[in-house]
Design an enzyme around this catalytic site. Structure first.
Site, PDB file in Angstrom:
ATOM      1  N   GLU A  62       0.880  -1.162   0.000  1.00 57.28           N
ATOM      2  CA  GLU A  62       0.000   0.000   0.000  1.00 57.28           C
ATOM      3  C   GLU A  62       0.921   1.217   0.000  1.00 57.28           C
ATOM      4  O   GLU A  62       1.800   1.322   0.864  1.00 57.28           O
ATOM      5  CB  GLU A  62      -0.872  -0.022   1.268  1.00 57.28           C
ATOM      6  CG  GLU A  62      -1.929   1.036   1.249  1.00 57.28           C
ATOM      7  CD  GLU A  62      -2.834   1.003   2.485  1.00 57.28           C
ATOM      8  OE1 GLU A  62      -2.756   0.049   3.273  1.00 57.28           O
ATOM      9  OE2 GLU A  62      -3.601   1.978   2.639  1.00 57.28           O
ATOM     10  N   LYS A  86       4.650   0.612   9.421  1.00 55.55           N
ATOM     11  CA  LYS A  86       4.768   1.881   8.717  1.00 55.55           C
ATOM     12  C   LYS A  86       4.239   3.030   9.569  1.00 55.55           C
ATOM     13  O   LYS A  86       4.786   4.116   9.564  1.00 55.55           O
ATOM     14  CB  LYS A  86       3.979   1.816   7.407  1.00 55.55           C
ATOM     15  CG  LYS A  86       4.791   1.227   6.265  1.00 55.55           C
ATOM     16  CD  LYS A  86       4.025   1.300   4.963  1.00 55.55           C
ATOM     17  CE  LYS A  86       3.421  -0.028   4.626  1.00 55.55           C
ATOM     18  NZ  LYS A  86       2.500  -0.036   3.513  1.00 55.55           N
ATOM     19  N   ARG A  89       5.524 -13.295   9.482  1.00 51.09           N
ATOM     20  CA  ARG A  89       6.160 -12.023   9.165  1.00 51.09           C
ATOM     21  C   ARG A  89       7.517 -11.938   9.863  1.00 51.09           C
ATOM     22  O   ARG A  89       7.767 -12.645  10.844  1.00 51.09           O
ATOM     23  CB  ARG A  89       5.285 -10.853   9.592  1.00 51.09           C
ATOM     24  CG  ARG A  89       4.982 -10.816  11.087  1.00 51.09           C
ATOM     25  CD  ARG A  89       4.045  -9.681  11.465  1.00 51.09           C
ATOM     26  NE  ARG A  89       4.738  -8.408  11.495  1.00 51.09           N
ATOM     27  CZ  ARG A  89       4.415  -7.374  10.721  1.00 51.09           C
ATOM     28  NH1 ARG A  89       3.411  -7.461   9.877  1.00 51.09           N
ATOM     29  NH2 ARG A  89       5.073  -6.251  10.799  1.00 51.09           N
TER      30      ARG A  89
HETATM   31  P1  ATP Z   1       2.814  -2.135   7.909  1.00 50.77           P
HETATM   32  O1  ATP Z   1       2.067  -2.874   8.980  1.00 50.77           O
HETATM   33  O2  ATP Z   1       4.226  -1.839   8.228  1.00 50.77           O
HETATM   34  O3  ATP Z   1       2.075  -0.943   7.383  1.00 50.77           O
HETATM   35  P2  ATP Z   1       1.687  -3.613   5.857  1.00 50.77           P
HETATM   36  O4  ATP Z   1       1.553  -5.082   5.874  1.00 50.77           O
HETATM   37  O5  ATP Z   1       0.456  -2.843   6.152  1.00 50.77           O
HETATM   38  O6  ATP Z   1       2.896  -3.187   6.741  1.00 50.77           O
HETATM   39  P3  ATP Z   1       1.764  -3.448   3.045  1.00 50.77           P
HETATM   40  O7  ATP Z   1       2.148  -2.307   2.193  1.00 50.77           O
HETATM   41  O8  ATP Z   1       0.353  -3.885   3.046  1.00 50.77           O
HETATM   42  O9  ATP Z   1       2.232  -3.079   4.489  1.00 50.77           O
HETATM   43  O10 ATP Z   1       2.718  -4.695   2.798  1.00 50.77           O
HETATM   44  C1  ATP Z   1       3.047  -5.197   1.541  1.00 50.77           C
HETATM   45  C2  ATP Z   1       3.462  -6.624   1.692  1.00 50.77           C
HETATM   46  O11 ATP Z   1       4.545  -6.747   2.598  1.00 50.77           O
HETATM   47  C3  ATP Z   1       2.332  -7.463   2.255  1.00 50.77           C
HETATM   48  O12 ATP Z   1       2.158  -8.579   1.417  1.00 50.77           O
HETATM   49  C4  ATP Z   1       2.788  -7.857   3.617  1.00 50.77           C
HETATM   50  O13 ATP Z   1       2.387  -9.148   3.906  1.00 50.77           O
HETATM   51  C5  ATP Z   1       4.309  -7.779   3.513  1.00 50.77           C
HETATM   52  N1  ATP Z   1       4.904  -7.449   4.812  1.00 50.77           N
HETATM   53  C6  ATP Z   1       4.684  -6.351   5.552  1.00 50.77           C
HETATM   54  N2  ATP Z   1       5.367  -6.406   6.709  1.00 50.77           N
HETATM   55  C7  ATP Z   1       6.046  -7.583   6.697  1.00 50.77           C
HETATM   56  C8  ATP Z   1       6.947  -8.238   7.610  1.00 50.77           C
HETATM   57  N3  ATP Z   1       7.271  -7.689   8.775  1.00 50.77           N
HETATM   58  N4  ATP Z   1       7.455  -9.437   7.257  1.00 50.77           N
HETATM   59  C9  ATP Z   1       7.132  -9.984   6.081  1.00 50.77           C
HETATM   60  N5  ATP Z   1       6.300  -9.434   5.176  1.00 50.77           N
HETATM   61  C10 ATP Z   1       5.759  -8.246   5.472  1.00 50.77           C
HETATM   62 MG    MG Z   2      -1.172  -3.871   4.976  1.00 48.66          MG
END
Ligand code: ATP
Ligand code: MG
Length: 600
Positions: A65, A310, A300
């Site tokens: 995102e 984020k 994760r």
């Molecule tokens: P955040 O919680 O930091 O905002 P998010 O999951 O909301 O992270 P996205 O932009 O939706 O952020 O993430 C893109 C991809 O990265 C998703 O497929 C998510 O599963 C993966 N991802 C995010 N954080 C991790 C992590 N700590 N370990 C592995 N994969 C991750």
């Molecule tokens: Mg997300």
């Protein structure tokens, strides 16, 4: 085999298996996707049916995102998705999950593209750029919603948000049907079109999938799939005032792009039944191509001493706790890059930590170890004095000649790659040199081998010297150390080791040493799990995470290009800062020490 999108991170080229590889290998051997057709771009069932056999054996995607900068956790997902696609003759799409009209920004889109490229991955394959924006799928999502309504699988609910929450029930209590649940498809369709036409205010109604209000999986208790939001979208402007929920949008994005293996983190495990429910309905309706995508979950990345959310990282930036998204203490890709991490070291790290379904924490030192491993035989060596005090060789002019500067040299790489001549660094030794303050003790503690009156040491790559004493100021602080040079002991000359010493110390000549700003970065938090268990991560900041010193560096270091990495002998790995370094004004960041020293 390695290809441009599959950088080789292991010396023996063998990757350990994991449950995702096993799933993919089983699908390939069973030919699960062998009949799939690809329409050349994302699209519905008819679009793909009109295409040619899919040249990609599997399709994965990385779907960020665009609401912030990527962090090391995303790197795990990127390495996994792009890595699997490359290893199995597939393609990985970069997809911006921009279905939320708020919080998204072009700045983040650009930064994400940069970060994925920098890590060494690419979304170009078979002549197509597989870079997609989920907001381009709004029309199809709307059509899918109308299809669910028409087939009796969705309804417009106008309960208040409070009533809806209360009626959802909980783990021990089944939900209660909404009074709007029995509306006819025609009524629902008319009302949904009014929602779309902007006739209802935000929050007045939602479209819900009609599944099972008594399901033990609360995600199946008629989840909301569309909501009203009178907000401008960065891509579609004011065309829409209803937006799909993430859980509805995501499976559809996968299906339109013909994703075969939709890999996500474990938090989405409970969403999988809805993912499958929706895909089944849309395949049955002929809207999306079969076979439908399948979702698989992995644990994760949790890395100690950092936060990887984020939202929390944005808070650190917005509150000026750090200097920006690329502050070298940040676990963002841009932060790691500026800190001096290499793409190779991050890919090695992601490979090494593996992929599992078990929740665990990875020690930060694992990441540092990967950097050391990558730079060990790549980074040129150099000497820097971080806490300088002047050393005067009082007999220099008499023994060596007044004002003499002795040319010295040392290999820049102790173990150059085979067939490559070892690069050499040149510097000079004169009457005055900078040494580390801690390398002199007027009264040496037991076992001390460096400079104290009467003791001899070698100036690394130079001569043996004998300490004779020091000068001090009124407060008793040493202002300069005094020594004499022992003639005929220069490193690499025939008589060099006739005089035995127990230590060789690092130094930089006063004549050719260059002052440099050195930023000694350390962990941003004092707690290994700063945001676990409801802890306030802001109260756990390490007050010593940045110490800036004025050092002296040997001439070869001052000539560094921005982003060039070095091993400062005895101190560890440093990088010429990408933004602030210039040969006329050198600035270095400490990446990591030579060995793990945290907590010792
Ligand atoms: P955040 O919680 O930091 O905002 P998010 O999951 O909301 O992270 P996205 O932009 O939706 O952020 O993430 C893109 C991809 O990265 C998703 O497929 C998510 O599963 C993966 N991802 C995010 N954080 C991790 C992590 N700590 N370990 C592995 N994969 C991750
Ligand atoms: Mg997300």
């Amino acid at each position: 085999m390695s290809s441009p999108s599959s950088p080789d991170t292991s010396s023996d080229n063998v990757r350990p298996s994991n449950f995702l590889r096993q799933i993919i290998e089983a699908d390939l051997s069973q030919g699960t996707h062998a009949q799939a057709r690809w329409g050349g771009s994302p699209g519905d069932a008819a679009h793909h049916a009109a295409g040619r056999p899919d040249p990609a054996k599997i399709r994965t995607r990385f779907p960020p995102e665009p609401n912030g900068y990527l962090h090391v956790g995303h790197a795990k997902s990127i390495c996994l998705n792009f890595g699997l696609a490359a290893d199995y003759g597939g393609v990985c799409h970069l997809r911006f999950d921009d279905t939320n009209p708020e919080k998204e920004d072009q700045e983040y889109v650009d930064a994400i593209i940069d970060a994925v490229h920098w890590l060494g991955f690419d979304w170009q394959a078979n002549g197509t750029e597989h870079l997609y924006y989920a907001s381009n799928y709004f029309d199809f999502m709307y059509r899918a919603a109308e299809h669910l309504i028409e087939t009796g699988h969705a309804y417009v609910d106008e309960q208040t948000p409070e009533a809806m929450r209360a009626n959802r029930g909980d783990f021990g209590k089944p939900g209660v049907d909404s009074p709007f649940r029995t509306r006819t498809p025609a009524e629902n369709l008319a009302r949904f079109r009014e929602m779309k036409a902007g006739q209802l205010p935000d929050g007045a109604a939602v479209l819900r999938a009609k599944i099972d209000m008594a399901s033990p999986n609360i995600n199946l208790r008629d989840p909301a799939i569309y909501r009203i939001k009178h907000a401008e979208h960065h891509n579609t402007g004011n065309q829409w005032c209803i937006y799909p929920m993430y859980t509805f949008a995501h499976p559809i994005e996968d299906a339109l792009e013909h994703i075969t293996h939709s890999i996500c983190t474990l938090e989405f495990e409970d969403q999988r039944p809805f993912y499958d429910w929706l895909m089944d309905r849309l395949v049955q309706g002929g809207l999306i191509a079969a076979p439908q995508p399948r979702q698989y979950e992995f644990a994760r990345l949790n890395l100690t001493y950092v936060v990887t959310s984020k939202r929390k990282l944005k808070h650190l930036v917005d509150s000026a706790t750090v200097a920006g998204w690329d502050d070298p203490r940040m676990p963002t890709i841009v932060g790691l890059r500026r800190r001096g991490y290499t793409p190779e070291s991050i890919r090695l790290f992601c490979e090494r930590i593996g992929v599992t379904k078990d929740y665990s924490w990875i020690d930060y030192s694992t990441l540092e170890g990967c950097l050391r491993e990558d730079l060990e035989n790549k980074a040129h060596r150099g000497m820097a004095v971080l806490d300088p005090v002047k050393l005067v060789l009082t007999n220099w002019d008499e023994v060596m000649g007044a004002g003499h500067l002795e040319a010295c040299s040392l290999p820049a790489l102790p173990h150059p790659p085979e067939g490559v001549e070892a690069p050499v660094r040149h510097f000079t030794l004169g009457r005055e040199v900078w040494i580390e303050r801690e390398d002199f003790e007027e009264t040496p503690p037991k076992g001390y081998k460096r400079l104290f009156p009467g003791n001899k040491v070698r100036l690394k790559g130079g001569y043996v010297i004998e300490c004779t004493g020091c000068d001090k100021d009124a407060e008793g602080r040493v202002t300069q150390v005094l020594a004499t040079v022992v003639p005929d002991t220069k490193s690499g000359t025939p008589g060099a080791d006739t005089v035995k010493v127990k230590a060789a110390i690092t130094w930089v000549g006063v004549a050719d040493g260059v002052p440099a700003e050195v930023r000694l970065y350390d962990r941003l938090f004092t707690d290994a799990q700063p945001d676990a268990g409801g802890k306030d991560f802001l109260a756990l900041l390490n007050p010593d995470s940045l110490k800036v010193v004025t050092a002296y560096v040997e001439p070869s270091l001052a000539q560094a290009q921005p982003d060039q990495k070095f091993q400062f002998e005895r101190f560890g790995y440093f990088v010429a800062d990408r933004s602030d370094h210039a040969p006329s004004k050198p600035v270095f960041n400490r990446v990591t020490g030579l060995k793990d020293s945290w907590g010792k």
